[in-house]
Write a protein that holds these residues in place. Sequence first.
Motif, mmCIF file in Angstrom:
data_model
loop_
_atom_site.group_PDB
_atom_site.id
_atom_site.type_symbol
_atom_site.label_atom_id
_atom_site.label_comp_id
_atom_site.label_asym_id
_atom_site.label_seq_id
_atom_site.Cartn_x
_atom_site.Cartn_y
_atom_site.Cartn_z
ATOM 1 N N GLY A 197 36.901 54.574 36.188
ATOM 2 C CA GLY A 197 37.399 53.295 35.684
ATOM 3 C C GLY A 197 38.282 52.596 36.701
ATOM 4 N N ARG A 198 39.256 53.291 37.202
ATOM 5 C CA ARG A 198 40.173 52.632 38.144
ATOM 6 C C ARG A 198 39.510 52.385 39.500
ATOM 7 N NH1 ARG A 198 44.920 57.016 39.266
ATOM 8 N NH2 ARG A 198 43.662 58.803 39.909
ATOM 9 N N VAL A 233 37.943 49.014 38.939
ATOM 10 C CA VAL A 233 38.976 47.979 38.906
ATOM 11 C C VAL A 233 39.513 47.719 40.306
ATOM 12 C CG1 VAL A 233 41.296 47.454 38.067
ATOM 13 C CG2 VAL A 233 39.605 48.440 36.519
ATOM 14 N N THR A 250 39.334 44.172 42.588
ATOM 15 C CA THR A 250 40.516 43.418 43.004
ATOM 16 C C THR A 250 40.800 43.503 44.500
ATOM 17 O OG1 THR A 250 41.872 45.351 42.511
ATOM 18 C CG2 THR A 250 41.653 43.688 40.784
ATOM 19 N N GLU A 258 41.842 39.425 32.458
ATOM 20 C CA GLU A 258 43.050 39.881 33.144
ATOM 21 C C GLU A 258 42.729 40.290 34.579
ATOM 22 O OE1 GLU A 258 44.800 43.198 31.276
ATOM 23 O OE2 GLU A 258 46.717 43.019 32.329
ATOM 24 N N ARG A 259 41.629 40.965 34.778
ATOM 25 C CA ARG A 259 41.219 41.353 36.132
ATOM 26 C C ARG A 259 40.978 40.120 36.991
ATOM 27 N NH1 ARG A 259 36.511 45.837 35.125
ATOM 28 N NH2 ARG A 259 37.563 46.995 33.476
ATOM 29 N N TRP A 276 42.347 37.254 36.664
ATOM 30 C CA TRP A 276 43.636 36.623 36.972
ATOM 31 C C TRP A 276 44.354 37.383 38.090
ATOM 32 C CZ3 TRP A 276 48.661 38.629 36.333
ATOM 33 C CH2 TRP A 276 49.680 37.709 36.584
ATOM 34 N N ILE A 277 44.291 38.687 38.032
ATOM 35 C CA ILE A 277 44.955 39.491 39.066
ATOM 36 C C ILE A 277 44.243 39.319 40.407
ATOM 37 C CG2 ILE A 277 45.357 41.869 39.800
ATOM 38 C CD1 ILE A 277 46.087 42.516 36.943
ATOM 39 N N LEU A 315 45.369 36.182 41.772
ATOM 40 C CA LEU A 315 46.767 36.255 42.215
ATOM 41 C C LEU A 315 46.875 36.976 43.565
ATOM 42 C CD1 LEU A 315 49.746 35.719 41.335
ATOM 43 C CD2 LEU A 315 49.748 38.043 40.407
ATOM 44 N N ILE A 331 48.395 50.661 44.036
ATOM 45 C CA ILE A 331 49.629 51.172 43.415
ATOM 46 C C ILE A 331 49.930 50.449 42.106
ATOM 47 C CG2 ILE A 331 52.119 51.412 43.747
ATOM 48 C CD1 ILE A 331 51.587 51.804 46.714
ATOM 49 N N ASP A 332 49.946 49.129 42.169
ATOM 50 C CA ASP A 332 50.447 48.366 41.023
ATOM 51 C C ASP A 332 49.352 48.021 40.023
ATOM 52 O OD1 ASP A 332 53.335 47.798 41.814
ATOM 53 O OD2 ASP A 332 52.243 47.152 43.594
ATOM 54 N N VAL A 333 48.110 48.059 40.428
ATOM 55 C CA VAL A 333 47.048 47.683 39.497
ATOM 56 C C VAL A 333 46.416 48.912 38.856
ATOM 57 C CG1 VAL A 333 44.834 46.485 39.258
ATOM 58 C CG2 VAL A 333 46.610 45.531 40.737
ATOM 59 N N VAL A 334 46.026 49.885 39.672
ATOM 60 C CA VAL A 334 45.335 51.051 39.092
ATOM 61 C C VAL A 334 46.226 52.285 39.047
ATOM 62 C CG1 VAL A 334 43.088 50.192 39.817
ATOM 63 C CG2 VAL A 334 44.324 51.749 41.305
ATOM 64 N N GLY A 335 47.420 52.209 39.623
ATOM 65 C CA GLY A 335 48.389 53.283 39.414
ATOM 66 C C GLY A 335 48.261 54.502 40.294
ATOM 67 N N LEU A 391 51.409 43.964 36.860
ATOM 68 C CA LEU A 391 50.042 43.893 37.381
ATOM 69 C C LEU A 391 49.168 45.041 36.889
ATOM 70 C CD1 LEU A 391 50.856 43.009 41.109
ATOM 71 C CD2 LEU A 391 50.229 41.444 39.266
ATOM 72 N N ARG A 392 49.775 45.953 36.177
ATOM 73 C CA ARG A 392 49.023 47.134 35.766
ATOM 74 C C ARG A 392 47.937 46.751 34.739
ATOM 75 N NH1 ARG A 392 50.445 52.493 36.022
ATOM 76 N NH2 ARG A 392 51.519 51.736 37.895
ATOM 77 N N VAL A 448 43.167 50.708 32.464
ATOM 78 C CA VAL A 448 41.881 51.105 33.024
ATOM 79 C C VAL A 448 41.053 51.773 31.944
ATOM 80 C CG1 VAL A 448 40.759 52.549 34.750
ATOM 81 C CG2 VAL A 448 42.900 51.396 35.291
ATOM 82 N N PRO A 449 39.843 51.273 31.729
ATOM 83 C CA PRO A 449 39.004 51.902 30.691
ATOM 84 C C PRO A 449 38.442 53.221 31.167
ATOM 85 C CG PRO A 449 37.787 50.166 31.791
ATOM 86 C CD PRO A 449 39.173 50.131 32.363
#
Lengths: 182, 199
Positions: free
Chosen positions: A27-28, A31, A35, A114-115, A117-118, A121, A136-140, B5-6, B9-10
């Motif tokens: 998933g991440r 994502v 992005t 949301e994706r 928009w990010i 951005l 780091i900030d989007v998928v952690g 921004l987080r 995640v599916p």
Amino acid sequence: MTDDAVVAAAKRGDQDAWRSLYRAHAGRLVVWLETRSGSDSAVAAEDVAAQTWLTAAEKVADYTGGAEEFGAWLFGIARRVAANYRRRSGRRRTDPVADAPGAEVDGPDATVPERAWIADLLAGLSPRERDVVACIDVVGLSSADTARALGMTQVAVRVARHRALRRLRAETSTTLLAATIA
Amino acid sequence: MLPDLRIDVPELEPPAVLLEQLAQLSRQGAASAPHDGPGIVKAFLAAVSVSVLASVAWLTGTLPGVASPFTREPETRPAPQHAAAEPGTLALADEDTEADAPPAVADGHAGAHHGKAQHGGRTTPPQDNGHHTGQTKPHQNNGHHTGQTKPHQNNGHHTGQTKPHQNNGHHTGQTKPHQDNGHHSGQTKPHVHGNGHRS
């Protein structure tokens, strides 16, 4: 099944192990690919992600590490696969066109706006800053995993993230101010 | 103020076809992966390879500075007693000079010099019996003198010079000919001596 046991089972070709890894990272990965910088509009992030998984399965025998580092290793493969796609698309010299009417459908995934928009951005950042913030900030991902995935040092990751967030704050405040005035 | 921004995640479920491909590819990769031995085996093989290469290089003499045991060293010849390059020629010259005895020696100049009047520029005066040489080592001299590297037409005149010169029976170890009136010197500077004494 422990993390390291999952990786060991995946090396032996166990489907359950691969299912577990896929659930944890797929998933991440998609994502992040949506992005991150340099995405080719002619190549979907899902295609890059699928090719990344196949490459990972081919190379997993050479992988040394646990399930924690597997994400960073997988993102590193994805970065190289995306670079190869970018080079191929550059040779093809395709010109993206507007979507055909009626192509946009309301997907079941509520996070798609949301994706978008990010991604919009992060478009104002440099490619490296975009990659770091997306990881780091989007998928952690952690800083260490981000550094490993992007082939950078952790110091460089922290510096790039600091600059990116400072720039994003400035842009966001300007946008909010303009929206307030309007 | 920066918004969060987080993204949530599916959790994606892998397609069955992809899952089967992943398992198959990983099995193939594991089968083709090289099974490396322990590190000590690698180190041993590396050391053996280096030793074999070094031995072959030594035997064939390709190592710089190390001679092959199969190649002969050039023999070092002892330096000839005389400076002449061709001993046969020198012997012939000696015979000639026997016949042409230097008049300076024969006419009694040697007596004036007490038998030690003729010197070949040596740093250490040798036991000289009236014969002169440019050599650095004393030798059994029978009246033939040369400091030259090549034999020359010797008419009984002796010199320590590197070039033959018109010698009229006067002998010198000097590097330059000088006016010699029968007196001989081992000095490096020309001098004039007519008193029969060696300076």
